[in-house]
Scaffold this active site. Structure first.
Site, short mmCIF file in Angstrom:
data_model
loop_
_atom_site.label_atom_id
_atom_site.label_comp_id
_atom_site.label_asym_id
_atom_site.label_seq_id
_atom_site.Cartn_x
_atom_site.Cartn_y
_atom_site.Cartn_z
N LYS A 124 38.45 50.74 -33.23
CA LYS A 124 37.06 50.52 -33.68
C LYS A 124 37.00 49.44 -34.76
O LYS A 124 36.20 48.52 -34.71
CB LYS A 124 36.47 51.81 -34.24
CG LYS A 124 36.49 53.00 -33.29
CD LYS A 124 35.34 52.94 -32.32
CE LYS A 124 35.28 54.19 -31.45
NZ LYS A 124 36.51 54.55 -30.72
N LYS A 159 30.28 56.60 -35.00
CA LYS A 159 31.52 56.94 -34.29
C LYS A 159 32.67 57.13 -35.27
O LYS A 159 32.78 56.39 -36.25
CB LYS A 159 31.87 55.90 -33.23
CG LYS A 159 31.37 54.49 -33.45
CD LYS A 159 31.61 53.64 -32.20
CE LYS A 159 30.93 52.28 -32.33
NZ LYS A 159 31.05 51.43 -31.16
N ARG A 209 34.09 46.32 -19.76
CA ARG A 209 35.50 46.25 -20.12
C ARG A 209 36.02 44.88 -19.70
O ARG A 209 36.08 44.57 -18.51
CB ARG A 209 36.28 47.37 -19.42
CG ARG A 209 37.81 47.22 -19.41
CD ARG A 209 38.44 47.03 -20.79
NE ARG A 209 38.04 48.04 -21.76
CZ ARG A 209 38.62 49.22 -21.92
NH1 ARG A 209 39.64 49.55 -21.15
NH2 ARG A 209 38.20 50.07 -22.84
N ARG A 224 30.77 49.63 -17.11
CA ARG A 224 30.73 51.10 -17.03
C ARG A 224 29.32 51.53 -17.40
O ARG A 224 28.90 51.44 -18.55
CB ARG A 224 31.80 51.68 -17.95
CG ARG A 224 33.22 51.34 -17.44
CD ARG A 224 34.25 51.34 -18.50
NE ARG A 224 33.89 50.44 -19.59
CZ ARG A 224 34.45 50.49 -20.80
NH1 ARG A 224 35.37 51.37 -21.06
NH2 ARG A 224 34.06 49.64 -21.73
N ARG A 232 26.49 57.22 -23.18
CA ARG A 232 27.85 56.69 -23.28
C ARG A 232 28.34 56.04 -22.00
O ARG A 232 28.29 56.64 -20.93
CB ARG A 232 28.82 57.80 -23.69
CG ARG A 232 28.53 58.33 -25.09
CD ARG A 232 29.24 59.62 -25.34
NE ARG A 232 28.86 60.65 -24.37
CZ ARG A 232 29.46 61.84 -24.28
NH1 ARG A 232 30.46 62.12 -25.07
NH2 ARG A 232 29.05 62.72 -23.39
N ASP A 272 35.77 45.95 -25.30
CA ASP A 272 34.51 46.55 -24.88
C ASP A 272 33.38 45.66 -25.39
O ASP A 272 33.30 45.37 -26.59
CB ASP A 272 34.34 47.96 -25.47
CG ASP A 272 35.22 49.00 -24.76
OD1 ASP A 272 35.84 48.65 -23.73
OD2 ASP A 272 35.27 50.15 -25.24
N GLU A 280 34.45 47.15 -29.33
CA GLU A 280 35.73 47.84 -29.48
C GLU A 280 36.83 46.96 -28.92
O GLU A 280 36.60 46.17 -28.01
CB GLU A 280 35.70 49.19 -28.74
CG GLU A 280 36.70 50.18 -29.29
CD GLU A 280 36.80 51.47 -28.47
OE1 GLU A 280 37.44 52.39 -28.96
OE2 GLU A 280 36.27 51.54 -27.34
N ASN A 282 40.53 47.60 -27.51
CA ASN A 282 41.46 48.67 -27.13
C ASN A 282 42.87 48.12 -26.94
O ASN A 282 43.09 47.23 -26.11
CB ASN A 282 40.97 49.35 -25.84
CG ASN A 282 39.65 50.07 -26.07
OD1 ASN A 282 39.62 51.20 -26.53
ND2 ASN A 282 38.54 49.41 -25.77
N1 LIG Z 1 26.53 49.66 -30.85
C1 LIG Z 1 26.32 50.43 -29.76
N2 LIG Z 1 25.12 50.44 -29.13
C2 LIG Z 1 24.89 51.20 -28.05
N3 LIG Z 1 25.80 52.06 -27.54
C3 LIG Z 1 27.01 52.12 -28.13
C4 LIG Z 1 27.35 51.31 -29.26
N4 LIG Z 1 28.62 51.59 -29.62
C5 LIG Z 1 29.07 52.53 -28.76
N5 LIG Z 1 28.10 52.85 -27.88
C6 LIG Z 1 28.19 53.83 -26.80
O1 LIG Z 1 29.30 54.68 -27.01
C7 LIG Z 1 30.29 54.48 -25.97
C8 LIG Z 1 31.69 54.52 -26.55
O2 LIG Z 1 31.79 53.59 -27.61
P1 LIG Z 1 33.14 52.90 -28.06
O3 LIG Z 1 32.87 52.25 -29.37
O4 LIG Z 1 33.64 52.04 -26.98
O5 LIG Z 1 34.13 54.13 -28.32
P2 LIG Z 1 35.18 54.91 -27.36
O6 LIG Z 1 35.13 54.25 -26.02
O7 LIG Z 1 36.48 54.74 -28.03
O8 LIG Z 1 34.73 56.34 -27.36
C9 LIG Z 1 29.91 53.16 -25.36
O9 LIG Z 1 30.29 53.08 -24.00
C10 LIG Z 1 28.41 53.14 -25.49
O10 LIG Z 1 27.80 53.90 -24.47
MG LIG Z 2 35.26 52.25 -25.57
#
Ligand SMILES: Nc1ncnc2c1ncn2[C@@H]1O[C@H](COP(=O)(O)OP(=O)(O)O)[C@@H](O)[C@H]1O
Ligand SMILES: [Mg+2]
Length: 313
Positions: A124, A159, A209, A224, A232, A272, A280, A282
Site C-alpha cells: 500500500k 485500508k 492489474r 477486475r 471491491r 493496481d 497499490e 504488489n
Molecule cells: N482509492 C480508491 N477508490 C475506490 N476504490 C478503492 C480505492 N482503493 C481501494 N479501492 C477498492 O478496494 C479494493 C482493494 O484495494 P487495494 O488497495 O488494491 O487493496 P488489496 O487489493 O490489497 O486488498 C480495490 O479493488 C477497490 O475496489
Molecule cells: Mg489490490
C-alpha cells in the site's frame, strides 16, 4: 535452469487460476527443472541457507495438476534461481524469510523478487514514492488526522497497510452514521497505521492489474470489475476478471515506475490502477498471469521465465 519455488502447500494451489502454477508450467515447457519447498523448510546456518525441497512435474490437467518426485536437503545457492512465491499475509514470519533469503543471496543464491525489495515495499505504502500518479492519500494512525482527511475529501477508502484481497477495506462518507466506529475499528483506536485515500469513482470500470516483468509492461491488463453491490475489485471478493489492452496512462505509469522497481530486483510487479491512479504496488506474490493468458493467448508466464533466464545468465 533448475528452479526452486517457495510456495504454499501445492495441494492448496488452484491450478486453474494460479500464477505460480502457470510459471512452473512455462518453465517446464522450456525444458527447465522445477523444485518446490515450503516457507517453513527454509533455514539458515553460518555455512548455508538450505531447505528440504522436492522436484515437481506438471501435468496439463488443472485438477490433478502435479506429480512429486525425489526430495532432498539442498542449498539455495545450488539452484539457478529461487522464486519467493509464498502468498501473504506479510507478517513477521514473512519478514524473517526475507532475512534468510538475503543471507542466501550473500552465499550466492539468486532470489526473485529480491528479498530486500519485498521487505522494503509495503504494497500500500509504496505508492508514496510516485506521488505524480496517486490520488490524495494519507497514512496515519491518529484518529483525528484520519477524521480530518474524511472531512476534506467527503468520500474516502480506508485500508490497513497489511491487508490483501480486499480484506478490511472500508468506503466511508463524511455523513456516514458509522464513520467514527469505522475509524476506531480500522485504526484499533488510533494504535495501527491506516491508509486513507480519496474514493476513485472509476472503480466501476474495474481495478486494473497492470503487470511489469523486469520493468516492462505486459500489453494486456486484467480489469477486475466489482460484482453488483460490491465496492471491491478483488477477484477474492468475487470481482470478474476481464483482460483488456493497457491504456496510454498505464504505459506512462509503467515507464516511470518500471525501471526504478526493476533496478531493485523486483522482476515481477503487479500494479493496481483505478481510473488514472496508481493505488497499490504488489510485490510479494502478485497474480493475474493465467486470466490474461486464457483470454488473450499472450504467454505472460513464458515472458516471465524468459526474463528470469536472461537475469541469471
Ligand atoms: N482509492 C480508491 N477508490 C475506490 N476504490 C478503492 C480505492 N482503493 C481501494 N479501492 C477498492 O478496494 C479494493 C482493494 O484495494 P487495494 O488497495 O488494491 O487493496 P488489496 O487489493 O490489497 O486488498 C480495490 O479493488 C477497490 O475496489
Ligand atoms: Mg489490490
Amino acid at each position: 535452469m533448475v528452479l526452486l519455488f517457495i510456495i504454499d502447500p501445492p495441494e492448496e494451489l488452484k491450478a486453474y487460476k494460479d500464477t505460480t502454477v502457470a510459471m512452473m508450467r512455462a518453465a517446464q515447457a522450456r525444458g527447465h527443472e522445477t523444485w518446490f519447498c515450503s516457507q517453513a523448510a527454509l533455514h539458515w546456518s553460518k555455512s548455508t541457507v538450505a531447505a528440504a525441497a522436492t522436484r515437481i512435474s506438471l501435468t496439463g490437467d488443472d485438477q490433478d495438476w502435479y506429480r512429486t518426485h525425489e526430495s532432498s536437503e539442498r542449498s539455495l545457492r545450488d539452484f539457478d534461481a529461487v522464486l519467493m512465491r509464498k502468498d501473504p499475509p506479510f507478517d513477521m514470519e514473512y519478514v524473517a524469510s526475507t532475512w534468510i533469503l538475503e543471507a542466501a543471496e550473500r552465499q550466492g543464491a539468486r532470489v526473485f523478487n529480491s528479498p530486500r525489495a519485498i521487505r522494503d515495499h509495503n504494497e500500500k505504502f509504496a505508492i508514496a514514492e510516485f506521488p505524480q500518479f496517486t490520488v490524495p492519500s494519507l497514512v496515519a494512525r491518529a484518529m483525528e488526522i484520519l477524521q480530518r482527511f474524511i472531512d476534506e475529501h467527503d468520500k474516502v477508502v480506508l485500508k490497513r497497510l497489511d491487508g490483501m484481497g480486499g480484506a478490511g477495506i472500508f468506503v466511508v462518507r463524511r455523513d456516514d452514521p458509522n464513520r467514527n466506529v469505522i475509524v476506531e475499528t480500522i485504526s484499533d483506536l488510533g494504535t495501527r497505521s491506516v491508509m486513507a485515500q480519496r474514493f476513485i469513482p472509476e472503480i466501476a470500470h474495474g481495478d486494473k492489474r497492470v503487470i511489469l516483468i523486469d520493468g516492462r509492461i505486459v500489453p494486456h491488463c486484467l480489469a477486475r470489475i466489482p460484482k453488483p453491490g460490491e465496492s471491491r475489485g478483488n477477484l477474492a471478493a468475487g470481482a470478474r476478471g476481464e483482460a483488456q489492452p493497457v491504456s496510454a496512462r498505464h504505459c506512462e505509469i509503467a515507464a516511470a515506475v518500471g525501471p526504478v522497481l526493476a533496478a531493485r530486483g523486483l522482476l515481477f510487479v503487479g500494479l493496481d490502477v483505478i481510473g488514472d491512479w496508481l493505488t497499490e504496488l504488489n510485490v510479494t506474490s502478485p497474480t493475474g498471469f493465467r486470466e490474461i493468458q486464457d483470454q488473450t493467448g499472450y504467454d505472460v508466464a513464458g515472458t516471465f521465465i524468459d526474463a528470469l533466464l536472461s537475469k541469471v545468465q
